[in-house]
Design a protein around this motif. Structure first.
Motif, PDB file in Angstrom:
ATOM      1  N   GLN A  44     -10.354  33.944 -21.940  1.00  0.00           N
ATOM      2  CA  GLN A  44     -10.800  35.063 -22.760  1.00  0.00           C
ATOM      3  C   GLN A  44     -11.763  35.943 -21.971  1.00  0.00           C
ATOM      4  O   GLN A  44     -12.319  35.539 -20.947  1.00  0.00           O
ATOM      5  CB  GLN A  44     -11.473  34.554 -24.032  1.00  0.00           C
ATOM      6  N   GLU A  45     -11.981  37.161 -22.458  1.00  0.00           N
ATOM      7  CA  GLU A  45     -12.819  38.102 -21.724  1.00  0.00           C
ATOM      8  C   GLU A  45     -14.306  37.856 -21.937  1.00  0.00           C
ATOM      9  O   GLU A  45     -15.112  38.013 -21.005  1.00  0.00           O
ATOM     10  CB  GLU A  45     -12.480  39.540 -22.126  1.00  0.00           C
ATOM     11  N   TYR A  46     -14.691  37.471 -23.159  1.00  0.00           N
ATOM     12  CA  TYR A  46     -16.107  37.326 -23.483  1.00  0.00           C
ATOM     13  C   TYR A  46     -16.414  35.925 -24.021  1.00  0.00           C
ATOM     14  O   TYR A  46     -15.540  35.259 -24.593  1.00  0.00           O
ATOM     15  CB  TYR A  46     -16.531  38.359 -24.529  1.00  0.00           C
ATOM     16  N   LEU A  47     -17.660  35.520 -23.835  1.00  0.00           N
ATOM     17  CA  LEU A  47     -18.129  34.295 -24.464  1.00  0.00           C
ATOM     18  C   LEU A  47     -18.202  34.504 -25.974  1.00  0.00           C
ATOM     19  O   LEU A  47     -18.706  35.533 -26.426  1.00  0.00           O
ATOM     20  CB  LEU A  47     -19.523  33.912 -23.953  1.00  0.00           C
ATOM     21  N   PRO A  48     -17.733  33.551 -26.772  1.00  0.00           N
ATOM     22  CA  PRO A  48     -17.777  33.706 -28.235  1.00  0.00           C
ATOM     23  C   PRO A  48     -19.146  33.320 -28.799  1.00  0.00           C
ATOM     24  O   PRO A  48     -19.293  32.346 -29.540  1.00  0.00           O
ATOM     25  CB  PRO A  48     -16.687  32.743 -28.702  1.00  0.00           C
ATOM     26  N   SER A 119     -16.147  36.280 -16.826  1.00  0.00           N
ATOM     27  CA  SER A 119     -16.047  36.437 -15.374  1.00  0.00           C
ATOM     28  C   SER A 119     -17.403  36.530 -14.689  1.00  0.00           C
ATOM     29  O   SER A 119     -17.497  36.401 -13.460  1.00  0.00           O
ATOM     30  CB  SER A 119     -15.227  37.690 -15.039  1.00  0.00           C
ATOM     31  N   SER A 120     -18.465  36.743 -15.471  1.00  0.00           N
ATOM     32  CA  SER A 120     -19.796  36.899 -14.883  1.00  0.00           C
ATOM     33  C   SER A 120     -20.589  35.600 -14.839  1.00  0.00           C
ATOM     34  O   SER A 120     -21.723  35.600 -14.370  1.00  0.00           O
ATOM     35  CB  SER A 120     -20.591  37.949 -15.665  1.00  0.00           C
TER      36      SER A 120
END
Length: 306
Positions: A44-48, A119-120
């Protein structure tokens, strides 16, 4: 005749008499409860990010939603000479989804995007959570721990005691020679913890038996998650599972006697160093953790043969 009449009157007096017994329940101190376990799917792109806060109550009352002034997450790589100072990361300011909900997420109204990109972050990065109420300030720190995929889920045909249990065989491979700890979410509020002391760097196969009370049938889908955790969270969850009889996970109200990693830092005059806090009896319940999750599912095919 008088004797019989006296006996009947005596029996009647015992039957009609009611004693009101007042039980003095212990007055528990109200504590902040934090549900801050964040499961990371690296696809996924972001932490939930979602932090739930409430307050403990008296014995017979329901827990109430806690009111916060501020909630913030800092993240980054610990500096070698000062591990409590984070470098190369960022900050996520949180906001309550709606007033009185107790659910805090990255603030969508902020000038810049407060979400944290998957990704960070890297394994070993440190996350620090700060929560502020009108009167107190709380702090928790955790390290991002990666997990491993589930190799396979297979329905078995063995049973335990009643003969009606459903067996699911779980297989995963421990990656290397490091000391690794895992939390298994086995659906239906069932959790297990395991460490790789006896299968380090090897494939681990084990059976879990679902009780017949769950009424699994051929249409039941069982969702299983394998989460990487550190030793501290492993020990915390182990105590939770033992005290709750195995039917309570990290996303329910924690047992009052199990202390998590959220400390009270009210009045501390150092804004960077928090390891000098000694508050043995003033702390929040719950846990803050950032952990990678791998999920898989299995459909029960023939429960009649178990």
């Amino acid at each position: 005749m008088k004797r019989y009449l006296l006996l009947l009157l005596t029996i009647a007096s015992f039957i009609s008499c009611e004693d009101v017994i007042d039980i003095e329940l212990p007055e528990n101190e109200t504590r902040l409860i934090v549900n801050g376990v964040i499961r990371v799917d690296e696809s996924q792109e972001y932490l939930p990010i979602e932090i739930m806060v409430s307050e403990s109550s008296s014995f017979f009352d329901e827990n109430t939603i806690a009111s916060l002034k501020r909630a913030t997450i800092y993240y980054g790589t610990p500096r070698e000479d000062a591990p409590e100072i984070l470098e190369g990361g960022g900050i996520s300011n949180l906001a309550e989804v709606e007033a009185g909900s107790g659910k805090w997420v990255p603030d969508p109204s902020f000038d810049s995007d407060q979400r944290i990109r998957v990704s960070s972050i890297n394994e070993g990065d440190v996350f620090q959570l700060i929560l502020e109420t009108e009167e107190e300030r709380y702090f928790a720190t955790t390290t991002y721990i990666k997990s491993v995929p589930i190799d396979s889920l297979v329905q078995g045909d063995e049973t335990l005691f009643s003969g009606d249990e459903t067996e699911v065989i779980v297989t995963f491979t421990d990656p290397n020679d490091s000391d690794d700890f895992y939390l298994l979410d086995l659906d239906f509020g069932e959790f297990l913890v395991t460490e790789d002391e006896f299968y380090q760097g090897q494939t681990f196969v084990f059976s879990y038996f679902y009780d017949n009370d769950l009424e699994l049938d051929t249409s039941s889908v069982v969702d299983i998650s394998l989460l990487g955790v550190d030793e501290s969270f492993y020990n915390y969850m182990n105590q939770i599972i033992v005290q709750s009889g195995g039917d309570q996970g990290p996303f329910q109200t924690p047992a009052a006697t199990v202390r998590g990693n959220i400390i009270n830092i009210t009045g501390i005059d150092n804004n960077e160093v928090f390891d000098n806090v000694e508050r043995s009896d003033n702390f929040a319940l719950g846990y803050f953790a950032i952990i990678e999750e791998y999920k898989d599912s299995i459909t029960i095919t023939d429960n009649e043969t178990n």
